[in-house]
Design a protein around this motif. Structure first.
Motif, PDB file in Angstrom:
ATOM      1  N   SER A  82       0.834  -1.200   0.000  1.00 30.34           N
ATOM      2  CA  SER A  82       0.000   0.000   0.000  1.00 30.34           C
ATOM      3  C   SER A  82       0.867   1.248   0.000  1.00 30.34           C
ATOM      4  O   SER A  82       1.620   1.485   0.953  1.00 30.34           O
ATOM      5  CB  SER A  82      -0.922  -0.001   1.228  1.00 30.34           C
ATOM      6  OG  SER A  82      -1.591   1.244   1.353  1.00 30.34           O
ATOM      7  N   SER A  83       0.742   2.049  -1.065  1.00 28.01           N
ATOM      8  CA  SER A  83       1.476   3.316  -1.126  1.00 28.01           C
ATOM      9  C   SER A  83       0.989   4.278  -0.048  1.00 28.01           C
ATOM     10  O   SER A  83       1.782   5.017   0.550  1.00 28.01           O
ATOM     11  CB  SER A  83       1.302   3.957  -2.509  1.00 28.01           C
ATOM     12  OG  SER A  83       1.841   3.153  -3.519  1.00 28.01           O
TER      13      SER A  83
ATOM     14  N   THR B 185       3.947  -2.106  -5.952  1.00 24.28           N
ATOM     15  CA  THR B 185       3.825  -1.044  -4.950  1.00 24.28           C
ATOM     16  C   THR B 185       5.195  -0.499  -4.575  1.00 24.28           C
ATOM     17  O   THR B 185       5.361   0.703  -4.368  1.00 24.28           O
ATOM     18  CB  THR B 185       3.107  -1.566  -3.688  1.00 24.28           C
ATOM     19  OG1 THR B 185       1.809  -2.033  -4.039  1.00 24.28           O
ATOM     20  CG2 THR B 185       2.968  -0.467  -2.649  1.00 24.28           C
TER      21      THR B 185
END
Length: 410
Positions: A266-267, A382
């Protein structure tokens, strides 16, 4: 020394997580709750961090004309690097042809995709605003929060002393959030271990992972090789040509963010660490970090856009459908636009995949072939997303400095 020690522990956590998940399989689901707690703790900081960062960042830019120039530079960087990434993906998938001689086993649209068939570009544009900010915060819909914070911060700069007091408040909030990030990072080695081990365990351990890998190994090879070309050649070249900074040292200084990106996939959840690494380790100005990185974590999806283009071509090759130059240009444009604008939609990767496939008339059933290995590739892309974000902050900061040295003149 303490910083390096923590980084080594995080890397050790990833290695130990891979080993444990590989060897012990489903048994490692027992530590899943630890990984979820760590991930939730990071996500808990995202909303206040983005709001305070964007408000302070936009206020720090000052003159509205400078805001426009800075925004144009940032968006240009996002668009150019995303286009390059998609182009690399298309070239690699045409050279390797991973879908040739692969038999599609699934004949149904995966459950995760059902209901997303009607999403279009206009739906993505509508996610830029929200009728309920609180609901968007609860649902982690980041794009409307960024738009609101940009406008709110810009308006505060026009209110004189009262506006300055409000900006100082959000500045204090931002500093406090970053202090919490530093505390949370002491738990990162355990968190990344649990995330990796439980995810690999959920996939059935090393044997089942290798079995799935064997089915579509050329596809995985294509995606990862394209990501490596973009991440190890193109992005460092951009960094060096514009800033003259050593890409190896720059990379070393953001390894903490990259390891977190790989473990969380998750960025947005990685954003607090990305900002900290950019500002403290790579000495990027605070105003550039606070303006560029929250925006980049939402709309700069180099790795995701590359992945979407390769996946679409893989499905076409698997089905024996020949896509000419015109169709591939459509994939290029759709993957680029979707990679930039789809982050405000839940499960954005699947939504963009649906859009790219539908743009050239490919069946959604092909997505089922990719889901078994997608959790792993999601982490890889990601990591490239966050690497691209970090370089973007350095590029923008350097161009801003040059502009200021020239007296702010065009």
């Amino acid at each position: 020394m303490k910083k390096n020690g923590l980084l080594y522990l995080m890397i050790a956590g990833i290695v130990l997580g891979i080993f444990s998940g590989w060897m012990f399989g489903n048994t490692m689901l027992a530590v899943e709750w630890i990984g979820e707690m760590f991930l939730d703790a990071l996500k808990m900081l995202v909303v206040p961090l983005i709001i305070s960062s964007m408000i302070v960042g936009i206020a720090g830019l000052g003159d509205i004309r400078k805001v426009g120039k800075t925004g144009f530079i940032a968006l240009s960087y996002f668009l150019i690097t995303t286009c390059i990434a998609v182009g690399i993906g298309l070239v690699m998938v045409n050279i390797i042809e991973p879908g040739v001689a692969v038999e599609m086993t699934g004949e149904q649209v995966p459950d995760k995709v059902v209901g997303k068939e009607s999403v279009s570009i206009t739906d993505i544009l509508k996610t830029f605003v929200t009728p309920n900010l609180v609901q968007s915060m609860a649902n982690m819909e980041i794009l409307p929060l960024i738009m609101f914070s940009l406008v709110f911060g810009g308006v505060l700069t026009t209110l004189g002393e009262p506006g300055k007091r409000a900006i100082d408040f959000f500045d204090t909030v931002n500093v406090a959030i970053m202090k919490i990030v530093h505390l949370l990072m002491y738990f990162a080695p355990i968190g990344v271990f649990a995330l990796i081990a439980s995810k690999l365990g959920a996939a059935g351990g090393g044997d089942l992972f290798l079995a799935e890998l064997a089915k579509i190994g050329k596809y995985v090879t294509t995606v990862i090789s394209a990501l490596l070309i973009h991440g190890l050649v193109v992005l460092p070249a951009i960094l060096y040509m514009i800033t003259r900074r050593n890409p190896i040292i720059y990379f070393k200084n953001v390894v903490g963010a990259l390891t977190t990106a790989f473990s969380t996939a998750s960025s947005s959840a990685t954003l607090p660490i990305t900002i900290d690494c950019a500002e403290k380790n790579n000495q990027i100005s605070r105003k550039s970090c606070l303006f560029v990185l929250p925006l980049a974590a939402t709309v700069n999806m180099n790795g995701t856009a590359l992945y979407e283009s390769v996946a679409a071509m893989f499905i076409a090759q698997m089905l024996g459908i020949q896509l000419g130059l015109g169709d591939q240009m459509i994939i290029f444009l759709t993957a680029t636009l979707a990679g930039i604008g789809a982050a405000g939609i839940p499960e954005a990767g699947l939504v963009t995949m649906v859009m790219v496939l539908q743009s050239v008339g490919l069946p959604l059933e092909g997505i089922g072939m990719l889901l078994s290995i997608d959790w792993f590739l999601d982490r890889c892309r990601t990591t490239i997303n966050v690497w691209g974000d970090s370089i973007g902050a350095g590029v923008l900061d350097n161009l801003e400095e040059k502009w200021v040295e020239r007296g702010g003149k065009n």
